[in-house]
Every structure is written in structure tokens, then in C-alpha cells.
Scaffold this motif. Structure first.
Motif, PDB file in Angstrom:
ATOM      1  N   SER A 246       1.035  -1.639  -0.443  1.00 54.95           N
ATOM      2  CA  SER A 246      -0.140   0.151   0.045  1.00 54.95           C
ATOM      3  C   SER A 246       0.664   1.440  -0.485  1.00 54.95           C
ATOM      4  N   LEU A 247       0.231   2.292  -0.583  1.00 50.47           N
ATOM      5  CA  LEU A 247       1.185   3.685  -0.713  1.00 50.47           C
ATOM      6  C   LEU A 247       0.291   4.887  -0.342  1.00 50.47           C
ATOM      7  N   LYS A 248       0.379   5.071  -0.048  1.00 48.75           N
ATOM      8  CA  LYS A 248      -1.014   7.087   0.666  1.00 48.75           C
ATOM      9  C   LYS A 248       0.733   8.173   0.725  1.00 48.75           C
ATOM     10  N   PHE A 249       0.277   8.800   0.084  1.00 48.76           N
ATOM     11  CA  PHE A 249       1.130  10.008  -0.584  1.00 48.76           C
ATOM     12  C   PHE A 249       0.508  11.667  -0.973  1.00 48.76           C
ATOM     13  N   ARG A 250       1.182  11.995  -1.077  1.00 44.21           N
ATOM     14  CA  ARG A 250       0.835  14.007  -1.126  1.00 44.21           C
ATOM     15  C   ARG A 250       1.188  13.869  -1.668  1.00 44.21           C
ATOM     16  N   LEU A 251       0.558  14.897  -3.085  1.00 42.15           N
ATOM     17  CA  LEU A 251       1.336  15.497  -4.441  1.00 42.15           C
ATOM     18  C   LEU A 251       1.498  17.251  -3.530  1.00 42.15           C
ATOM     19  N   HIS A 252       2.339  17.673  -3.635  1.00 44.04           N
ATOM     20  CA  HIS A 252       2.572  19.131  -3.408  1.00 44.04           C
ATOM     21  C   HIS A 252       2.824  20.173  -4.486  1.00 44.04           C
ATOM     22  N   SER A 253       1.718  20.890  -4.190  1.00 44.72           N
ATOM     23  CA  SER A 253       2.623  22.391  -5.128  1.00 44.72           C
ATOM     24  C   SER A 253       3.375  22.759  -6.137  1.00 44.72           C
ATOM     25  N   ASP A 254       4.497  22.335  -5.693  1.00 38.86           N
ATOM     26  CA  ASP A 254       6.057  22.230  -5.702  1.00 38.86           C
ATOM     27  C   ASP A 254       5.889  21.349  -6.908  1.00 38.86           C
ATOM     28  N   GLY A 255       5.651  20.057  -6.806  1.00 38.27           N
ATOM     29  CA  GLY A 255       5.651  19.205  -7.771  1.00 38.27           C
ATOM     30  C   GLY A 255       6.425  17.893  -7.227  1.00 38.27           C
ATOM     31  N   SER A 256       6.703  18.111  -6.109  1.00 40.79           N
ATOM     32  CA  SER A 256       7.244  16.640  -5.064  1.00 40.79           C
ATOM     33  C   SER A 256       5.969  16.139  -4.391  1.00 40.79           C
ATOM     34  N   LEU A 257       6.859  15.061  -3.994  1.00 38.97           N
ATOM     35  CA  LEU A 257       5.981  13.664  -4.010  1.00 38.97           C
ATOM     36  C   LEU A 257       5.720  13.133  -2.098  1.00 38.97           C
ATOM     37  N   THR A 258       5.383  13.177  -1.531  1.00 41.38           N
ATOM     38  CA  THR A 258       6.073  12.563  -0.445  1.00 41.38           C
ATOM     39  C   THR A 258       5.040  11.336   0.375  1.00 41.38           C
ATOM     40  N   GLY A 259       5.196  10.459   1.616  1.00 39.60           N
ATOM     41  CA  GLY A 259       4.327   9.161   1.321  1.00 39.60           C
ATOM     42  C   GLY A 259       5.031   8.173   2.239  1.00 39.60           C
TER      43      GLY A 259
END
Length: 519
Positions: A246-259
Motif C-alpha cells: 500500500s502507498l499513502k501519498f501527498r502531491l505538493h504544489s511544487d510537484g514534490s511527492l511525499t508519503g
């Protein structure tokens, strides 16, 4: 009375208008279909050519296209059993009929414009502001067509007809309250050879609204299960098993991705022609945090467990990921293993290089603790020659045997001990530790019960009593505190007599009592 007549008149007028509109729509069904399809073509450049069509009246206008061809750039991209468009009456009379209230595709067969061999060569979307721009463009194009989009029981194929996925369900919608934020969900079964039978599912929210957290463009969660592991092969060794993740992610306004991601592998098996028999590895779980930018891709807070027991932890980063020469760095935290068991497994692998075999044979049995290890090398080197690259670039620090157990210690085991860590390139020797073997005490005669005899305080009295005991042949010994002196009053001596001779010693004492009492 006048108000009632006016209300009745307005009601009749409304009925006439509705009936007239319905009649107008009924007599112009073909024109309405052509009008809607022309609007779609003008906004998207996609031609939809139905085999037949029908129009149904209800709270919304429903247009059903049977077996339509969907053509883009002269190529058919989707085959459909039917395409249902639900249209607001208001949009027909005030606009072009778009965006549709809902667009539903039944059993679509989607054909990708690439072959299977070309799929791996497709560039991975690069994180950054340009990725946000591309996603926004797609969402805006979709918003011009409909408020709600559905694909039911879809099939996805490559350009040569090779199946990729089936039983795909897709929903995407936005609301009047948040017209620029899309909520999407999908489910499907993978058919590609390497992951055949794997299930995938996901829920994503993308776009902006007043309720969007600052700096966020999208967030979501993806799941996959029943993923077969049957084509992971390195240096002739294949890993076999099943995976769920499973992968929980968050795409930020600057295009970076964390999760963060969690994966579980069950019934892992290592096999290959280089092994005499398959090795059962069991089940493992992995947790890691994810961070992707337009420059680096990293996995941090990695923890590998077997059942509930942590095995190792670490971090990894792919630097300059989008350059011509990306570099992979791996850092592992402290971990330990049974050197003897590992040595046995490694030596069972056939066709290892001679220097590797020699290095493995030097491993001594025991529990080994590695304080840390790092690896840094070009990604191209690792992908082409993984074992050789690891051997040349792996640096281990704080490596030691956590314990050395010696049994049946002999005096010959005494001496200085040190730990030597070596490979084919270098060696290190630890500081020495001295081992001293102390012999245990030896009992030369079995002790007997003794009785304390009256003490004497003078050398003359002691000599008289000792002489009498010697004449009688009575065994004795003394304890003096401080040590027996030569002068009067120099010390106090306590005489001890063996228990069987005590009565005889008493008679000896009586014979010399005048001397003892005088002193």
C-alpha cells in the motif's frame, strides 16, 4: 379569484412549454446527437461515430450511443458496447450541451498506442512544477466534457493486442461546491505476464479548492495484492513468492511527492541453478517513507522485519535521478546475523568467483554485529553487475563478533586475543584483550572436625603446652593474632586440636597448668 386564474394560466403555459420542448426534442433526436458529438469534437478533437443512437427524456436528457467508434488522430483508441451521456436541459439551450452531467462507458476496450516492449522505455513522469501543469491540463480537459465520468468493466490492451488489464472500474467526479477538485477511484486486475492476476485499487483527490490544505495539490492511497514475484532474478538466483503493498501519498504544489509505503511478502523462496535446492525464506514486511523531488528520489526510515522481529533499518537515495548518470546510495543501520548459517548458505551457491569463495571461507562461526554499512555506486553499474559492484563499493563499519565463547579452558588458552576483519582488498585488526587462566585451589587432604583449646598469651606457656602435646603424640595447630611473638604478652595464640584427641589433650593441659596459669 384573480390570483387563482393567473396561477392556473401559468401552470397551463408551463405544461405547454414542457410538452412543446419534449415534442421538439423528440422530433429532433438525430440533430441533438449530432449537436452533442460536434461539441465534443470541437473541445477535444475526438470523433465519436455511433452505429446507432437513441434519446430518452427524464429529469435529464439521456443520449445512448450503441457501439460507437472513438477516433483520435485518425486511429481508433476505444471500442465501446455503449456510451451513455446524461445532459442537462439547461446546458442544451444556454450552451453547447457541455459539460455533460454524466458520461458512462460500458465495457470499453482501450488500446494503448505502444507495444509491450516499449512500455519499459516510456519516461517516468518527472516530479516538479511541470508535472502539476500537465495534470491540471488533463483535469481541465476532462472538466470541459463532463461533471461525472464512469468506465464500467473496461479492458486495456497494448497496440499489438496484448492484454494489460481487465475488469477495470473507473469513476471520476467533481461537485458544484468544488468544481476544480476531482475525486477519482479505480479497481482492476492486471493481465501482463510479469504480474498476471495482481489486483490494483486506488482512491485519489486532485485539484484545488477552498478546503485544500496549503501547499497540497493531490493526495490519495493505492493498494495492490496477489502480486506474483516470479521474474526477480539477480546473478542466476530468482526470488519467488507473493506480495501485497500500500502507498499513502501527498502531491505538493511544487510537484514534490511525499508519503509512506508498507509491503508484505509471503512464502518467499530463493531458487536457481546455482543452488543445490531452493531456500525457504519465509515471510517479511517492509516499511519506508517516500520523498521524490525533481532531483532526488529517496526512501527513508526503512525497516525490514521478519514476522515481528526487526532485521535491519536504513535509507536509500537515487541522486540526480533524471540525469544521464544517476547514482544510488544505500545506508544500513546496525544489524546482526549468525555467521555460521550465512557462511553455509553462501558456500552452497555454485560458480562463485574464487576470491569470493576464499573470503567466505575465512568467516568464523559466531554471532556477527555490523555497526553500519554504506554503498554508493552508479545505477548503471549496479543494474549490470550487482554482485561485483557491491563487493567493490560496500563499506562496513563497526563489524565485530559480538561474543566469543571458549569452553574447557586450559592453561594453554591464556594469551592475547584480537579480531581481524578482512576482504580481498584490505584488513583491519582490533585492539588486543588479555586472557589470564587462574588454576583452581587443590585440596591435598580431607579436613577433619577440630575443637578450640584454651588460648595462651606467652611464649613460655605456649612452649610448655606444645612440648607436652608433642610428647603425647597429639596433632595440633595454632592461630595467632597478631603473629606469635617471642616476648611476654606479644600475642594471643589459639590452639586447635583434632576432635578424636581432645580428651587426651585435656590431660596434657592439666600436666602443664601451673605454667599456663602463671602466664
Amino acid at each position: 379569484m384573480r390570483l387563482a386564474r393567473i396561477a392556473a394560466l401559468l401552470g397551463v403555459l408551463a405544461i405547454v412549454l414542457i410538452a412543446g420542448s419534449a415534442a421538439l426534442i423528440a422530433f429532433n433526436q438525430s440533430r441533438i446527437v449530432v449537436y452533442v458529438l460536434a461539441s465534443v469534437r470541437n473541445r477535444t478533437g475526438v470523433d465519436i461515430i455511433p452505429r446507432s443512437s437513441s434519446v430518452h427524456l427524464g429529469t435529464h436528457l439521456i443520449v445512448v450511443l450503441d457501439e460507437p467508434q472513438v477516433i483520435a488522430n485518425g486511429h481508433e483508441i476505444v471500442k465501446l458496447k455503449s456510451l451513455k451521456a446524461i445532459i442537462s436541459y439547461h446546458s442544451i439551450f444556454t450552451a453547447t450541451g457541455l459539460p455533460l452531467y454524466r458520461l458512462t462507458a460500458n465495457s470499453p476496450e482501450i488500446t494503448l498506442p505502444i507495444a509491450p516492449a516499449e512500455a519499459s522505455a516510456m519516461p517516468v513522469p518527472r516530479p516538479g512544477p511541470q508535472a502539476i501543469d500537465q495534470i491540471n491540463e488533463v483535469l481541465h480537459s476532462l472538466a470541459r466534457i463532463a461533471w461525472n465520468v464512469e468506465a464500467l468493466d473496461a479492458t486495456v490492451r497494448y497496440a499489438d493486442g496484448t492484454p494489460l488489464a481487465d475488469h477495470v472500474e473507473l469513476t471520476a467526479y467533481r461537485t458544484r461546491r468544488e468544481p476544480n477538485r476531482w475525486r477519482m477511484g479505480f479497481d482492476g486486475t492486471m493481465l501482463a505476464a510479469s504480474v498476471s492476476g495482481a489486483q490494483v485499487s486506488g482512491r485519489v483527490s486532485a485539484g484545488t479548492s477552498n478546503a485544500t490544505p496549503p501547499g497540497e495539490f493531490a493526495h490519495g492511497e493505492l493498494w495492490t495484492w496477489n502480486v506474483p514475484l516470479n521474474e526477480i532474478e539477480v546473478e542466476g538466483l530468482a526470488l519467488v513468492g507473493a506480495l501485497e503493498a500500500s502507498l499513502k501519498f501527498r502531491l505538493h504544489s511544487d510537484g514534490s511527492l511525499t508519503g509512506q509505503t508498507d509491503a508484505n511478502a509471503q512464502s518467499l523462496l530463493l531458487k536457481g541453478e546455482r543452488l543445490p535446492e531452493p531456500i525457504e525464506l519465509g515471510g517479511y514486511s517492509l516499511h519506508a517513507a517516500l520523498n521524490m523531488t525533481d532531483r532526488d528520489y529517496s526512501l527513508t526510515k526503512i525497516v525490514l522485519r521478519r514476522v515481528n522481529t526487526p532485521l535491519l533499518s536504513g535509507d536509500t537515495v537515487l541522486s540526480e535521478a533524471n540525469s544521464d548518470k544517476p547514482e544510488l546510495g544505500i545506508r544500513l543501520g546496525a544489524f546482526h546475523f549468525d555467521a555460521g548459517a550465512v557462511k553455509q548458505k553462501l558456500l552452497s551457491v555454485r560458480h562463485l568467483p574464487a576470491d569470493v569463495v576464499d573470503m567466505i571461507k575465512r568467516i568464523k562461526p559466531g554471532r556477527v554485529t555490523v555497526g553500519g554499512a554504506t554503498l554508493s555506486a552508479a545505477l548503471q553499474e549496479i543494474s549490470t553487475s550487482p554482485l561485483d559492484t557491491i563487493r567493490k563499493n560496500l563499506v562496513a563499519s563497526g563489524t565485530n563478533y559480538s561474543s566469543l565463547t571458549l569452553t574447557n579452558i586450559q592453561s594453554s588458552d591464556a594469551g592475547n586475543y584480537a579480531v581481524v576483519v578482512s576482504n580481498v582488498y584490505n584488513s583491519m585488526t582490533s585492539s588486543t584483550v588479555s586472557l589470564v587462566v587462574v588454576a583452581p585451589p587443590i585440596i591435598t587432604a580431607q579436613p577433619a572436625n577440630v575443637l578450640a583449646f584454651p588460648s595462651v598469651t606467652d611464649a613460655e606457656a605456649f612452649q610448655a603446652l606444645a612440648q607436652r602435646l608433642e610428647e603425647e603424640g597429639i596433632p595440633w595447630y595454632i592461630q595467632s593474632d597478631p603473629p606469635l611473638g617471642l616476648g611476654p604478652g606479644g600475642s594471643v595464640a589459639m590452639i586447635y586440636i583434632a576432635e578424636p584427641c581432645f580428651r587426651q589433650a585435656c590431660r596434657a593441659l592439666e600436666a602443664v597448668r601451673p605454667v599456663v596459669q602463671k602466664n
